[in-house]
Design a protein around this motif. Structure first.
Motif, PDB file in Angstrom:
ATOM      1  N   ALA A  35       0.573  -1.135  -0.050  1.00 33.15           N
ATOM      2  CA  ALA A  35      -0.225   0.665   0.098  1.00 33.15           C
ATOM      3  C   ALA A  35       0.203   1.459  -0.129  1.00 33.15           C
ATOM      4  CB  ALA A  35      -0.974   0.020   1.204  1.00 33.15           C
ATOM      5  N   GLU A  36       1.963   1.527   0.330  1.00 29.66           N
ATOM      6  CA  GLU A  36       2.793   2.282   0.733  1.00 29.66           C
ATOM      7  C   GLU A  36       3.534   3.073  -0.681  1.00 29.66           C
ATOM      8  OE1 GLU A  36       3.755   4.841   2.974  1.00 29.66           O
ATOM      9  OE2 GLU A  36       1.122   4.000   4.175  1.00 29.66           O
ATOM     10  N   ALA A  37       3.854   1.652  -1.338  1.00 26.23           N
ATOM     11  CA  ALA A  37       4.201   1.532  -2.582  1.00 26.23           C
ATOM     12  C   ALA A  37       3.738   1.810  -3.556  1.00 26.23           C
ATOM     13  CB  ALA A  37       4.968   0.393  -3.271  1.00 26.23           C
ATOM     14  N   VAL A  38       2.605   2.087  -3.265  1.00 32.80           N
ATOM     15  CA  VAL A  38       1.497   2.054  -4.291  1.00 32.80           C
ATOM     16  C   VAL A  38       1.289   3.933  -3.410  1.00 32.80           C
ATOM     17  CG1 VAL A  38      -1.626   2.279  -4.801  1.00 32.80           C
ATOM     18  CG2 VAL A  38       0.049   0.273  -4.959  1.00 32.80           C
ATOM     19  N   LEU A  39       0.969   4.582  -2.512  1.00 34.86           N
ATOM     20  CA  LEU A  39       0.703   5.772  -2.537  1.00 34.86           C
ATOM     21  C   LEU A  39       1.861   6.463  -2.708  1.00 34.86           C
ATOM     22  CD1 LEU A  39      -0.431   7.649  -0.506  1.00 34.86           C
ATOM     23  CD2 LEU A  39       0.400   7.109   1.832  1.00 34.86           C
ATOM     24  N   ASP A  40       3.105   5.893  -3.040  1.00 36.47           N
ATOM     25  CA  ASP A  40       4.122   6.646  -3.081  1.00 36.47           C
ATOM     26  C   ASP A  40       4.116   7.297  -4.773  1.00 36.47           C
ATOM     27  OD1 ASP A  40       5.554   6.736  -0.734  1.00 36.47           O
ATOM     28  OD2 ASP A  40       6.410   5.061  -0.674  1.00 36.47           O
ATOM     29  N   ASP A  41       3.183   5.641  -5.757  1.00 35.96           N
ATOM     30  CA  ASP A  41       3.248   6.013  -6.935  1.00 35.96           C
ATOM     31  C   ASP A  41       2.540   7.203  -6.812  1.00 35.96           C
ATOM     32  OD1 ASP A  41       4.066   4.884  -9.403  1.00 35.96           O
ATOM     33  OD2 ASP A  41       2.415   5.184  -9.503  1.00 35.96           O
ATOM     34  N   THR A  42       1.410   7.177  -6.099  1.00 34.03           N
ATOM     35  CA  THR A  42       0.789   8.018  -6.131  1.00 34.03           C
ATOM     36  C   THR A  42       1.242   9.239  -6.407  1.00 34.03           C
ATOM     37  OG1 THR A  42      -1.348   6.092  -6.330  1.00 34.03           O
ATOM     38  CG2 THR A  42      -2.183   8.661  -5.807  1.00 34.03           C
ATOM     39  N   ILE A  43       1.926   9.815  -5.109  1.00 31.72           N
ATOM     40  CA  ILE A  43       2.000  10.776  -4.716  1.00 31.72           C
ATOM     41  C   ILE A  43       3.260  11.212  -5.694  1.00 31.72           C
ATOM     42  CG2 ILE A  43       3.282  12.507  -3.049  1.00 31.72           C
ATOM     43  CD1 ILE A  43       2.189  10.719  -1.095  1.00 31.72           C
ATOM     44  N   ARG A  44       4.164  10.718  -6.721  1.00 31.89           N
ATOM     45  CA  ARG A  44       4.416  11.014  -7.943  1.00 31.89           C
ATOM     46  C   ARG A  44       4.386  11.575  -8.903  1.00 31.89           C
ATOM     47  NH1 ARG A  44       7.462   8.248 -10.577  1.00 31.89           N
ATOM     48  NH2 ARG A  44       7.112   5.992 -10.248  1.00 31.89           N
ATOM     49  N   MET A  45       2.954  10.682  -9.102  1.00 24.73           N
ATOM     50  CA  MET A  45       2.025  11.345 -10.012  1.00 24.73           C
ATOM     51  C   MET A  45       1.938  12.702 -10.100  1.00 24.73           C
ATOM     52  SD  MET A  45      -1.594   9.218 -11.789  1.00 24.73           S
ATOM     53  CE  MET A  45      -2.540   9.685  -9.685  1.00 24.73           C
ATOM     54  N   ASP A  97       2.454  15.157  -8.156  1.00 22.25           N
ATOM     55  CA  ASP A  97       3.481  16.010  -8.146  1.00 22.25           C
ATOM     56  C   ASP A  97       4.084  16.275  -9.449  1.00 22.25           C
ATOM     57  OD1 ASP A  97       2.377  16.392  -5.623  1.00 22.25           O
ATOM     58  OD2 ASP A  97       4.313  15.871  -4.874  1.00 22.25           O
ATOM     59  N   ASP A  98       3.743  15.653 -10.710  1.00 21.85           N
ATOM     60  CA  ASP A  98       4.957  15.758 -11.944  1.00 21.85           C
ATOM     61  C   ASP A  98       4.394  16.377 -12.674  1.00 21.85           C
ATOM     62  OD1 ASP A  98       6.363  15.042 -13.883  1.00 21.85           O
ATOM     63  OD2 ASP A  98       4.098  13.750 -14.903  1.00 21.85           O
ATOM     64  N   GLU A  99       5.161  17.808 -13.127  1.00 28.96           N
ATOM     65  CA  GLU A  99       4.656  18.977 -13.627  1.00 28.96           C
ATOM     66  C   GLU A  99       4.873  18.715 -15.037  1.00 28.96           C
ATOM     67  OE1 GLU A  99       6.260  21.713 -10.876  1.00 28.96           O
ATOM     68  OE2 GLU A  99       4.885  21.499  -9.462  1.00 28.96           O
ATOM     69  N   ASP A 100       6.363  18.286 -15.593  1.00 33.46           N
ATOM     70  CA  ASP A 100       6.397  18.062 -16.345  1.00 33.46           C
ATOM     71  C   ASP A 100       6.105  17.143 -17.803  1.00 33.46           C
ATOM     72  OD1 ASP A 100       8.355  16.341 -14.779  1.00 33.46           O
ATOM     73  OD2 ASP A 100       9.815  16.793 -15.136  1.00 33.46           O
ATOM     74  N   GLY A 101       5.130  16.727 -16.946  1.00 29.40           N
ATOM     75  CA  GLY A 101       4.936  15.095 -17.339  1.00 29.40           C
ATOM     76  C   GLY A 101       5.956  13.632 -17.922  1.00 29.40           C
ATOM     77  N   ASN A 102       6.720  13.082 -17.077  1.00 29.98           N
ATOM     78  CA  ASN A 102       7.469  12.500 -16.876  1.00 29.98           C
ATOM     79  C   ASN A 102       7.183  11.377 -16.204  1.00 29.98           C
ATOM     80  OD1 ASN A 102       9.239  13.655 -18.776  1.00 29.98           O
ATOM     81  ND2 ASN A 102      10.244  15.068 -17.364  1.00 29.98           N
ATOM     82  N   TYR A 103       6.133  11.348 -15.778  1.00 31.86           N
ATOM     83  CA  TYR A 103       5.352  10.571 -14.144  1.00 31.86           C
ATOM     84  C   TYR A 103       5.416   9.063 -15.464  1.00 31.86           C
ATOM     85  CZ  TYR A 103       2.286   7.186 -12.121  1.00 31.86           C
ATOM     86  OH  TYR A 103       1.587   6.255 -11.814  1.00 31.86           O
ATOM     87  N   GLU A 104       5.952   7.707 -15.047  1.00 32.27           N
ATOM     88  CA  GLU A 104       5.191   6.316 -15.165  1.00 32.27           C
ATOM     89  C   GLU A 104       5.154   5.912 -14.314  1.00 32.27           C
ATOM     90  OE1 GLU A 104       8.356   5.157 -18.082  1.00 32.27           O
ATOM     91  OE2 GLU A 104       8.827   7.015 -19.518  1.00 32.27           O
ATOM     92  N   TRP A 105       3.749   4.816 -14.737  1.00 37.74           N
ATOM     93  CA  TRP A 105       3.521   3.959 -13.241  1.00 37.74           C
ATOM     94  C   TRP A 105       4.778   3.207 -13.575  1.00 37.74           C
ATOM     95  CZ3 TRP A 105       0.979  -0.836 -14.219  1.00 37.74           C
ATOM     96  CH2 TRP A 105       0.606  -2.035 -12.956  1.00 37.74           C
ATOM     97  N   ASP A 106       5.532   2.769 -11.757  1.00 40.16           N
ATOM     98  CA  ASP A 106       6.236   1.937 -11.366  1.00 40.16           C
ATOM     99  C   ASP A 106       5.897   0.217 -11.707  1.00 40.16           C
ATOM    100  OD1 ASP A 106       5.167   2.253  -9.625  1.00 40.16           O
ATOM    101  OD2 ASP A 106       6.599   2.811  -7.975  1.00 40.16           O
ATOM    102  N   GLY A 107       4.431   0.096 -11.616  1.00 41.14           N
ATOM    103  CA  GLY A 107       4.174  -0.998 -11.536  1.00 41.14           C
ATOM    104  C   GLY A 107       3.367  -1.663 -10.374  1.00 41.14           C
ATOM    105  N   SER A 108       4.018  -0.497  -9.315  1.00 41.41           N
ATOM    106  CA  SER A 108       2.694  -0.792  -8.149  1.00 41.41           C
ATOM    107  C   SER A 108       1.822  -1.180  -7.669  1.00 41.41           C
ATOM    108  CB  SER A 108       3.642   0.446  -7.129  1.00 41.41           C
ATOM    109  OG  SER A 108       4.509   0.231  -6.608  1.00 41.41           O
ATOM    110  N   LEU A 109       1.124  -2.287  -7.101  1.00 43.09           N
ATOM    111  CA  LEU A 109       0.044  -2.326  -6.965  1.00 43.09           C
ATOM    112  C   LEU A 109      -0.356  -2.960  -5.505  1.00 43.09           C
ATOM    113  CD1 LEU A 109      -0.469  -4.943 -10.524  1.00 43.09           C
ATOM    114  CD2 LEU A 109      -2.293  -2.855  -9.548  1.00 43.09           C
TER     115      LEU A 109
END
Length: 378
Positions: free
Chosen positions: A116-126, A128-140
């Protein structure tokens, strides 16, 4: 007689059967959703394609979640001399209908908090992404559980979180008081199902046992055994039918004449022939607190026979008080004068060593007393 006693036994057990029946129904109602969910299995759930959020409550689902926006509550186990341990945490899950985004809780146990923490961290990165470089890291976060209404304590923590966000009424209304509880089926965890299942099995066994025993005359086992062991079972049963019809009840469940003594308390009834009664005495049982203070007393009359096995030959008749015990012993003495009355260690020893020899000794003593009394009268 046996049929009448069987009917009395069944009637006397109606209250306990009703209690057990109600308890069984209540337990079935509680565990039925768990069993139904276990049988039918979970439904596939996609938080991005929800038709109607009003149908979520009670649904048993499985899902792979890739978005969690925060957590609002956690359960911590605290033990003296040990480090606190988080055993569960509740996150906020966005779910999407055709027109709106809603939010519910997701409760995960300790073994899935890292996911759950990995998914939460990935969601926060998404987010906070301002330059459109976000890619899903596969966390589930894989969950299989039931949508349940939040309890009052969880609702309080949930509301505190919403107050912190300072949402307006319209936005706050999209946060539903539901929590998807992982490893929960129909509102129950497997750990809770075990004692409930055991309780249901025990209640059903007790219900069936009592009902079958009452219907089949199981509470009259001693009486049926006595009749079957007699030289003429059919004649004995007929004689007992006449005795039962013609002999009035002495006190509650007690009938007796010179030939028979029948005690039917609807629990452990017993029948004795007058000639088989060897010994009767009063017994006092004291219930003591801390082994010192007497808090209650109970009186009974014990009647011992020579016609049964060692473990079954002593029978107990409860009485109200000492006066009632002495009154009953007086009646027994008048009807069955060949028996011994009163308790002494010597009587108990002789009776336990050989009941038949004990009864013959008492009868001989009674005859000797009678002959002496007759000689004196002459």
């Amino acid at each position: 007689m046996l049929q009448s006693l069987k009917q009395k036994s069944l009637k006397s057990r109606i209250p306990i059967l009703l209690i057990l029946g109600v308890a069984a129904i209540a337990l079935i109602v509680v565990v039925a959703p768990f069993l139904l969910g276990l049988i039918t299995g979970p439904k596939a759930f996609d938080p991005y394609e929800v038709d109607d959020v009003t149908n979520l409550k009670g649904m048993y689902v499985e899902a792979d979640l890739d978005t969690l926006v925060d957590y609002y509550a956690e359960t911590v186990e605290s033990q003296e001399y040990h480090k606190d341990k988080t055993v569960a945490r509740e996150y906020i899950l966005p779910i999407y209908t055709e027109d709106e985004v809603y939010y519910v809780g997701v409760e995960v146990k300790a073994d899935k908090i890292d996911d759950a923490e990995a998914v939460l961290d990935d969601t926060i990165r998404m987010l906070d992404d301002e330059d459109g470089n976000y890619e899903w890291d596969g966390s589930l976060l894989s969950v299989r559980g039931t949508f349940c209404e939040m309890d009052s304590e969880t609702k309080g923590l949930y509301q505190d979180y919403l107050d912190y966000l300072e949402l307006d009424a319209e936005d706050e209304a999209r946060f539903l008081p539901l929590v998807l509880k992982d490893k929960n089926i129909g509102g129950l965890y497997a750990s809770a199902m075990v004692p409930l299942g055991i309780a249901l099995v025990v209640v059903l066994i007790c219900f069936v046992y009592i009902l079958v025993r009452a219907l089949t005359g199981g509470y009259q086992k001693q009486i049926k055994a006595y009749i079957s062991k007699s030289m003429d079972p059919e004649g004995t049963e007929h004689a007992l039918d006449l005795f039962y019809e013609d002999t009035p009840v002495e006190d509650k469940h007690l009938r007796m004449d010179r030939s028979w003594l029948l005690y039917d308390d609807n629990t452990q009834p017993f029948l004795l022939a007058g000639r088989d009664i060897a010994w009767a005495y009063q017994n006092l049982t004291r219930q003591k607190m801390y082994g010192i203070i007497t808090v209650s007393k109970s009186y009974s009359v014990h009647i011992c026979s020579v016609s049964e096995d060692r473990r079954d030959r002593e029978h107990v008749i409860p009485v109200r008080n000492e006066a009632a015990a002495q009154e009953l012993l007086g009646k027994l003495n008048r009807l069955y004068p060949d028996a011994a009355y009163g308790y002494t260690p010597e009587i108990a020893r002789e009776y336990n060593e050989d009941p038949d020899a004990f009864l013959r000794k008492v009868q001989a003593a009674r005859r000797a007393e009678g002959e002496t009394a007759a000689t004196t009268a002459e």
